[in-house]
Design a protein around this motif. Structure first.
Motif, PDB file in Angstrom:
ATOM      1  N   ARG A   2       0.847  -1.187   0.000  1.00  0.00           N
ATOM      2  CA  ARG A   2       0.000   0.000   0.000  1.00  0.00           C
ATOM      3  C   ARG A   2       0.884   1.240   0.000  1.00  0.00           C
ATOM      4  NH1 ARG A   2      -0.263  -1.603   5.444  1.00  0.00           N
ATOM      5  NH2 ARG A   2       0.117   0.071   6.972  1.00  0.00           N
ATOM      6  N   MET A   3       0.283   2.333  -0.428  1.00  0.00           N
ATOM      7  CA  MET A   3       0.982   3.614  -0.449  1.00  0.00           C
ATOM      8  C   MET A   3       0.038   4.660   0.121  1.00  0.00           C
ATOM      9  SD  MET A   3       2.871   5.435  -3.686  1.00  0.00           S
ATOM     10  CE  MET A   3       3.912   6.876  -3.456  1.00  0.00           C
ATOM     11  N   GLU A   4       0.556   5.520   1.034  1.00  0.00           N
ATOM     12  CA  GLU A   4      -0.280   6.502   1.712  1.00  0.00           C
ATOM     13  C   GLU A   4       0.351   7.890   1.620  1.00  0.00           C
ATOM     14  OE1 GLU A   4      -1.940   3.502   5.228  1.00  0.00           O
ATOM     15  OE2 GLU A   4      -0.253   4.846   5.643  1.00  0.00           O
ATOM     16  N   PHE A   5      -0.511   8.888   1.406  1.00  0.00           N
ATOM     17  CA  PHE A   5      -0.113  10.293   1.450  1.00  0.00           C
ATOM     18  C   PHE A   5      -0.815  10.937   2.646  1.00  0.00           C
ATOM     19  CE2 PHE A   5       0.441   8.884  -2.835  1.00  0.00           C
ATOM     20  CZ  PHE A   5       1.556   9.560  -3.318  1.00  0.00           C
ATOM     21  N   ASP A  14      -0.990  17.005   9.702  1.00  0.00           N
ATOM     22  CA  ASP A  14      -1.481  16.551  11.000  1.00  0.00           C
ATOM     23  C   ASP A  14      -1.465  15.035  11.136  1.00  0.00           C
ATOM     24  OD1 ASP A  14      -2.049  19.163  11.943  1.00  0.00           O
ATOM     25  OD2 ASP A  14      -3.898  19.181  10.760  1.00  0.00           O
ATOM     26  N   GLY A  15      -0.932  14.344  10.140  1.00  0.00           N
ATOM     27  CA  GLY A  15      -0.846  12.886  10.207  1.00  0.00           C
ATOM     28  C   GLY A  15      -2.052  12.152   9.682  1.00  0.00           C
ATOM     29  N   ASN A  16      -2.993  12.867   9.049  1.00  0.00           N
ATOM     30  CA  ASN A  16      -4.173  12.215   8.496  1.00  0.00           C
ATOM     31  C   ASN A  16      -3.894  11.722   7.079  1.00  0.00           C
ATOM     32  OD1 ASN A  16      -5.903  13.000  10.774  1.00  0.00           O
ATOM     33  ND2 ASN A  16      -5.703  15.074   9.956  1.00  0.00           N
ATOM     34  N   VAL A  17      -4.320  10.501   6.776  1.00  0.00           N
ATOM     35  CA  VAL A  17      -4.163   9.959   5.434  1.00  0.00           C
ATOM     36  C   VAL A  17      -5.169  10.646   4.513  1.00  0.00           C
ATOM     37  CG1 VAL A  17      -4.306   7.904   3.993  1.00  0.00           C
ATOM     38  CG2 VAL A  17      -3.339   7.736   6.304  1.00  0.00           C
ATOM     39  N   PRO A  24      -3.824   0.870  -2.707  1.00  0.00           N
ATOM     40  CA  PRO A  24      -5.088   0.998  -3.441  1.00  0.00           C
ATOM     41  C   PRO A  24      -6.119   1.755  -2.609  1.00  0.00           C
ATOM     42  CG  PRO A  24      -4.878  -1.188  -2.509  1.00  0.00           C
ATOM     43  CD  PRO A  24      -3.573  -0.508  -2.251  1.00  0.00           C
ATOM     44  N   PRO A  25      -7.024   2.479  -3.233  1.00  0.00           N
ATOM     45  CA  PRO A  25      -8.059   3.224  -2.488  1.00  0.00           C
ATOM     46  C   PRO A  25      -9.011   2.259  -1.803  1.00  0.00           C
ATOM     47  CG  PRO A  25      -8.526   3.264  -4.842  1.00  0.00           C
ATOM     48  CD  PRO A  25      -7.166   2.634  -4.704  1.00  0.00           C
ATOM     49  N   GLU A  26      -9.566   2.696  -0.679  1.00  0.00           N
ATOM     50  CA  GLU A  26     -10.523   1.837   0.042  1.00  0.00           C
ATOM     51  C   GLU A  26     -11.849   1.813  -0.692  1.00  0.00           C
ATOM     52  OE1 GLU A  26      -8.872   2.275   4.598  1.00  0.00           O
ATOM     53  OE2 GLU A  26     -10.662   3.410   3.967  1.00  0.00           O
TER      54      GLU A  26
END
Length: 207
Positions: free
Chosen positions: A190-193, A197-200, A205-207
């Motif tokens: 998975r890859m997250e941006f 404030d630390g919120n994804v 892949p998108p949920e």
């Protein structure tokens, strides 16, 4: 006849033509102090750690990084083991590190980089101690100490964490993770941006 194939010593110093130590090999009973401008800037630092290794010094005799490694095991068989190779910014702390830490089979290892300010680490340590020993209110004291250490930021990590994730993490100038690329212990990628404030805010892949 003496054996010319090996030398057994507890500490070995390599010096330049002026006698300045440039490289020091040491065992766990001869751990060198953190020297900057000819002073031990962190008295007691590492002195009780179960490590041996080698320390690098620049042309002025300042510690400039090093390789340390060691392990401990208690009477119940529990153990810790570690190794670290660091390179320091001029008059500062490490900006590049390869590191490993293991505790009873839980292992973290990888490669990290840091931002460091252009101010002297020795001056920051001295100022931090002055604030720590002052009589100002604790909240104000912590705020002032935070100001002293601004600019010391862990910016990137690439490696494996104790929970089994293989991870690449990039952080902003405040040390807040902004991009994470992960292959977890179940081989799911998975890859997250993230925002400041630390919120994804976006993931693949998108949920």
């Amino acid at each position: 006849m003496a054996d010319k194939k090996s030398i057994d010593v507890e500490q070995l110093n390599i010096v330049d033509e002026n006698g300045t130590v440039r490289l020091r090999l040491f065992n766990n009973q001869n751990i060198p102090p953190a020297i900057m401008d000819g002073e031990d800037v962190l008295p007691g630092h590492r002195q009780n750690d179960p490590i041996a290794g080698l320390m690098f010094y620049n042309a002025e005799g300042d510690e400039a990084g090093g390789l340390i490694f060691g392990s401990e095991r208690d009477e119940n068989g529990n153990y810790t083991s570690s190794a670290s190779l660091t390179f320091d910014q001029y008059k500062q702390d490490q900006v590049v590190q390869m590191h490993y830490y293991g505790e009873n089979g839980n292992n973290t290892y990888g490669f990290s980089i840091w931002d460091r300010p252009n101010s002297s680490l020795k001056d920051q340590i001295k100022r931090d101690l002055e604030i720590k020993n002052s009589n100002i209110h604790e909240d104000e004291k912590q705020a002032e100490r935070d100001k002293v250490w601004q600019g010391h930021t862990h910016r990137a990590f690439m490696g494996k964490t104790a929970n089994g994730d293989v991870r690449v993490q990039l952080s902003d100038s405040k040390g807040q993770p902004r991009i994470r690329m992960i292959v977890d212990s179940n081989d799911v990628p998975r890859m997250e941006f993230l925002d400041g404030d630390g919120n994804v805010i976006y993931k693949l892949p998108p949920e």
